[in-house]
Enzyme design. Sequence first.
Site, PDB file in Angstrom:
ATOM      1  N   GLY A  86       0.794  -1.225   0.000  1.00 27.32           N
ATOM      2  CA  GLY A  86       0.000   0.000   0.000  1.00 27.32           C
ATOM      3  C   GLY A  86       0.825   1.272   0.000  1.00 27.32           C
ATOM      4  O   GLY A  86       0.297   2.354   0.246  1.00 27.32           O
ATOM      5  N   HIS A 131       8.592   6.875   4.843  1.00 26.12           N
ATOM      6  CA  HIS A 131       7.916   7.613   5.921  1.00 26.12           C
ATOM      7  C   HIS A 131       7.354   6.586   6.884  1.00 26.12           C
ATOM      8  O   HIS A 131       6.896   5.519   6.489  1.00 26.12           O
ATOM      9  CB  HIS A 131       6.801   8.485   5.345  1.00 26.12           C
ATOM     10  N   HIS A 157       4.557   5.892   9.571  1.00 30.24           N
ATOM     11  CA  HIS A 157       3.257   6.328  10.073  1.00 30.24           C
ATOM     12  C   HIS A 157       3.259   6.164  11.595  1.00 30.24           C
ATOM     13  O   HIS A 157       3.571   5.075  12.101  1.00 30.24           O
ATOM     14  CB  HIS A 157       2.136   5.452   9.514  1.00 30.24           C
TER      15      HIS A 157
HETATM   16  P1  AMP Z   1       1.790   5.275   2.139  1.00 26.88           P
HETATM   17  O1  AMP Z   1       0.484   4.874   1.486  1.00 26.88           O
HETATM   18  O2  AMP Z   1       2.265   4.354   3.197  1.00 26.88           O
HETATM   19  O3  AMP Z   1       2.840   5.571   1.090  1.00 26.88           O
HETATM   20  O4  AMP Z   1       1.479   6.628   2.891  1.00 26.88           O
HETATM   21  C1  AMP Z   1       1.422   7.863   2.251  1.00 26.88           C
HETATM   22  C2  AMP Z   1       0.694   8.783   3.176  1.00 26.88           C
HETATM   23  O5  AMP Z   1       0.937  10.115   2.781  1.00 26.88           O
HETATM   24  C3  AMP Z   1      -0.829   8.590   3.166  1.00 26.88           C
HETATM   25  O6  AMP Z   1      -1.279   8.282   4.481  1.00 26.88           O
HETATM   26  C4  AMP Z   1      -1.347   9.940   2.664  1.00 26.88           C
HETATM   27  O7  AMP Z   1      -2.561  10.314   3.280  1.00 26.88           O
HETATM   28  C5  AMP Z   1      -0.204  10.873   3.012  1.00 26.88           C
HETATM   29  N1  AMP Z   1      -0.100  12.056   2.191  1.00 26.88           N
HETATM   30  C6  AMP Z   1      -0.167  12.146   0.835  1.00 26.88           C
HETATM   31  N2  AMP Z   1      -0.004  13.423   0.440  1.00 26.88           N
HETATM   32  C7  AMP Z   1       0.186  14.147   1.559  1.00 26.88           C
HETATM   33  C8  AMP Z   1       0.417  15.531   1.808  1.00 26.88           C
HETATM   34  N3  AMP Z   1       0.480  16.425   0.820  1.00 26.88           N
HETATM   35  N4  AMP Z   1       0.555  15.950   3.091  1.00 26.88           N
HETATM   36  C9  AMP Z   1       0.469  15.041   4.114  1.00 26.88           C
HETATM   37  N5  AMP Z   1       0.267  13.727   3.942  1.00 26.88           N
HETATM   38  C10 AMP Z   1       0.131  13.285   2.686  1.00 26.88           C
END
Ligand code: AMP
Length: 114
Positions: A93, A100, A102
């Site tokens: 996912g 990053h 979470h």
């Molecule tokens: P993943 O799916 O593990 O790659 O997580 C990516 C995360 O980044 C998701 O939870 C998104 O909601 C978050 N995300 C995407 N764009 C932004 C943004 N501009 N600012 C803050 N969070 C973001």
Amino acid sequence: MSECLFCMIDKGDLPAEKVYDDGRVFAIKDINPQAPVHFLVIPKKHFSTILEIEKDDHELIGSIYSVANELAKKNGLDKAGFRVVVNCGVEAGQSVFHIHYHLLGGRSLKWPPG
Ligand code: AMP
Ligand code: ZN
């Protein structure tokens, strides 16, 4: 890596709610929170996935857990518990290809994740 979302946020080219920055690691509020507290803890060094982490990066990556702990405590998550999770690759996912971590908390979290 100017086209990378998180590199752009770090440079200030895209807005985000920064909750932490020590020059090597920063943290922002997730734009689509999945829990009452949902931060992303991000190394400024660009790694597309955790598969790119090498031995020289261990201290940097380890410091991410110090940041997560600090933010968890600051936001009152340390007593009840919280989750730190990193997705690697499409099937896990991962949607942003700059690693990053979470940090999720503030509600009861189910296991296993979907
Ligand atoms: P993943 O799916 O593990 O790659 O997580 C990516 C995360 O980044 C998701 O939870 C998104 O909601 C978050 N995300 C995407 N764009 C932004 C943004 N501009 N600012 C803050 N969070 C973001
Ligand atoms: Zn990047």
